[in-house]
Design a protein around this motif. Structure first.
Motif, PDB file in Angstrom:
ATOM      1  N   GLN A  73      -4.545   5.790  -4.591  1.00 10.82           N
ATOM      2  CA  GLN A  73      -5.100   5.624  -3.260  1.00 10.82           C
ATOM      3  C   GLN A  73      -6.149   4.515  -3.226  1.00 10.82           C
ATOM      4  O   GLN A  73      -6.153   3.672  -2.306  1.00 10.82           O
ATOM      5  N   LYS A  74      -7.031   4.485  -4.216  1.00 10.76           N
ATOM      6  CA  LYS A  74      -8.069   3.453  -4.235  1.00 10.76           C
ATOM      7  C   LYS A  74      -7.483   2.069  -4.498  1.00 10.76           C
ATOM      8  O   LYS A  74      -7.936   1.079  -3.923  1.00 10.76           O
ATOM      9  N   SER A 102      -5.058  -3.513   0.111  1.00 14.40           N
ATOM     10  CA  SER A 102      -5.033  -3.715   1.557  1.00 14.40           C
ATOM     11  C   SER A 102      -6.186  -4.593   2.019  1.00 14.40           C
ATOM     12  O   SER A 102      -6.026  -5.425   2.919  1.00 14.40           O
ATOM     13  N   LEU A 103      -7.356  -4.416   1.425  1.00 17.58           N
ATOM     14  CA  LEU A 103      -8.500  -5.240   1.797  1.00 17.58           C
ATOM     15  C   LEU A 103      -8.264  -6.707   1.458  1.00 17.58           C
ATOM     16  O   LEU A 103      -8.574  -7.600   2.254  1.00 17.58           O
ATOM     17  N   ALA A 127       0.823  -1.210   0.000  1.00 22.59           N
ATOM     18  CA  ALA A 127       0.000   0.000   0.000  1.00 22.59           C
ATOM     19  C   ALA A 127       0.856   1.258   0.000  1.00 22.59           C
ATOM     20  O   ALA A 127       0.596   2.203  -0.755  1.00 22.59           O
ATOM     21  N   ALA A 164     -14.157  -4.246  -3.736  1.00 22.51           N
ATOM     22  CA  ALA A 164     -13.648  -4.228  -2.361  1.00 22.51           C
ATOM     23  C   ALA A 164     -14.220  -5.386  -1.544  1.00 22.51           C
ATOM     24  O   ALA A 164     -13.475  -6.115  -0.867  1.00 22.51           O
ATOM     25  N   ILE A 209      -6.123   0.806  -1.288  1.00 22.96           N
ATOM     26  CA  ILE A 209      -7.170   0.319  -0.387  1.00 22.96           C
ATOM     27  C   ILE A 209      -7.641  -1.067  -0.819  1.00 22.96           C
ATOM     28  O   ILE A 209      -7.818  -1.966   0.015  1.00 22.96           O
TER      29      ILE A 209
END
Length: 380
Positions: free
Chosen positions: A283-284, A290-291, A178, A352, A287
């Protein structure tokens, strides 16, 4: 200052020479009731996973910097994985010959230096070469980490032990991936963000290697010295051990399954680049990455815990059932992710949720089955 007599093994002639050295730092220590060696091992796992996820997280920037395509990026991963696989048996020989603090420190320094040099490379050939060196370092470190966990936990909770190691390692993978993804979109003092990320991970790896060498205590150090006194040749002993392991049917089946089972995980390293090409910003993408990593982290721990319970109820099939369930769950989630969800930025929330649930269910195999069963069927 306490002095302790130890034995140093000369691997070239395998003669034993006794010397007296200062043995102040190499005593077992505890931090809030937890072994300091175990804490350092987990820190090493965190940085190791961060290093593994570093390059895939900046594929797009590396592709632009060296004017290469996806096939060349795949070649870089091939170089690292090929040399890591080729050199992995060397870790076993080193662990049989030397104590694990020295072996781990050597491997950590090897991958740390190669990571830092990759960040400063200006030609594709240089990156490929240092990827191979990086694989050599990982080949030394990963088996040593796993052998330490196998020695630190009993059979009944070994899945949980490997799950915890995988959990903290995944945290490092999430953080490294990330952070590198976010940094890739910026410059720092005139240095492209992706190059700066390589330098940071390299510095952290060197620090961890230093801590391992100073504070990590091998729980089987005395056994190592006793084995050194009785053994005639470490090479003969290692070759005999390797032949014995390869004859174990469980080992053969897990390896054959791994030839197919590792392919999807190798393909998943392109997730970051794929989402960026769909149109998501850094950034997205970070995320989403990371998820998925968080799902895999808790999934690996959950799989280890469930498999420990299942192995007590069904000693001969409990771990295998858990692994089969996890492997099967990869089919519907992969189909839904790649074929059903529209590849547009409007599908962000669907991606996500899918990635989180996917990570929770497909990440059991290593901690639930492979690693604990290896530890049970392979001699110490």
């Amino acid at each position: 200052m306490k002095l302790r007599r130890i034995v140093i093994i000369d691997s070239s002639s395998y003669f034993l020479t006794r010397i007296c050295i200062h043995e102040v730092l190499r005593t077992t220590r505890y931090f809030f009731g937890i072994s300091l060696s175990l804490i350092i091992i987990n820190l090493a796992a965190i940085v190791e996973r961060a290093d593994e996820n570093l390059l895939p997280s900046v594929y797009k920037e590396v592709s632009e910097a060296f004017n290469i395509g996806p096939s060349d990026l795949g070649y870089l991963m091939f170089m690292r994985n090929f040399f890591r696989g080729l050199a992995s048996p060397m870790a076993g020989i080193l662990v049989l010959t030397y104590d694990r603090p020295t072996v781990l420190a050597m491997g950590t320094l090897c991958w740390a230096l190669s990571t830092g040099v990759m960040g400063g490379s200006h030609y594709f050939g240089q990156v490929a070469f240092w990827q191979a060196v990086n694989g050599l370092g990982l080949a030394i470190v990963i088996p040593s980490l796993q052998s330490f966990i196998a020695d630190s936990y009993s059979d009944s909770v070994r899945g949980t032990g490997f799950g915890l190691l995988n959990l903290v390692g995944k945290v490092g993978g999430i953080g490294g991936g990330a952070v590198a993804t976010v940094m890739a979109g910026h410059e720092f003092w005139g240095v492209p963000g992706w190059r700066f990320a390589f330098v940071i991970i390299s510095a952290l790896s060197c620090l961890i290697g230093f801590l391992v060498f100073l504070f990590f205590v091998d729980p089987r150090r005395n056994e190592l010295l006793d084995r050194g006194r009785d053994s005639g040749s470490v090479w003969v002993e290692s070759w005999t051990a390797m032949k014995g392991v390869m004859k174990v049917k469980t080992f053969q089946i897990i390896v054959l399954q791994g030839l197919v089972g590792s392919l999807p995980w190798t393909a998943m390293v392109f997730f970051t680049m794929w989402f960026e090409l769909i149109g998501f910003d850094h950034q997205k993408v970070a995320i989403l990455f990371s998820l998925f990593g968080a799902g895999c982290s808790f999934g690996s721990l959950l799989g280890g815990i469930i498999a420990d319970r299942m192995s007590q109820i069904y000693p001969h099939s409990g771990r295998i059932i858990c692994a089969q369930f996890s492997a099967f769950m990869g089919i519907p989630y992969t189909w839904f992710l790649l074929r059903v969800i529209p590849p547009t930025v409007d599908s962000y929330h669907t991606y996500a949720i899918t990635l989180l649930l996917m990570g929770l269910t497909i990440s059991w195999n290593g901690t639930a089955c492979n690693a604990p069963m290896f530890a049970e069927v392979v001699p110490t």
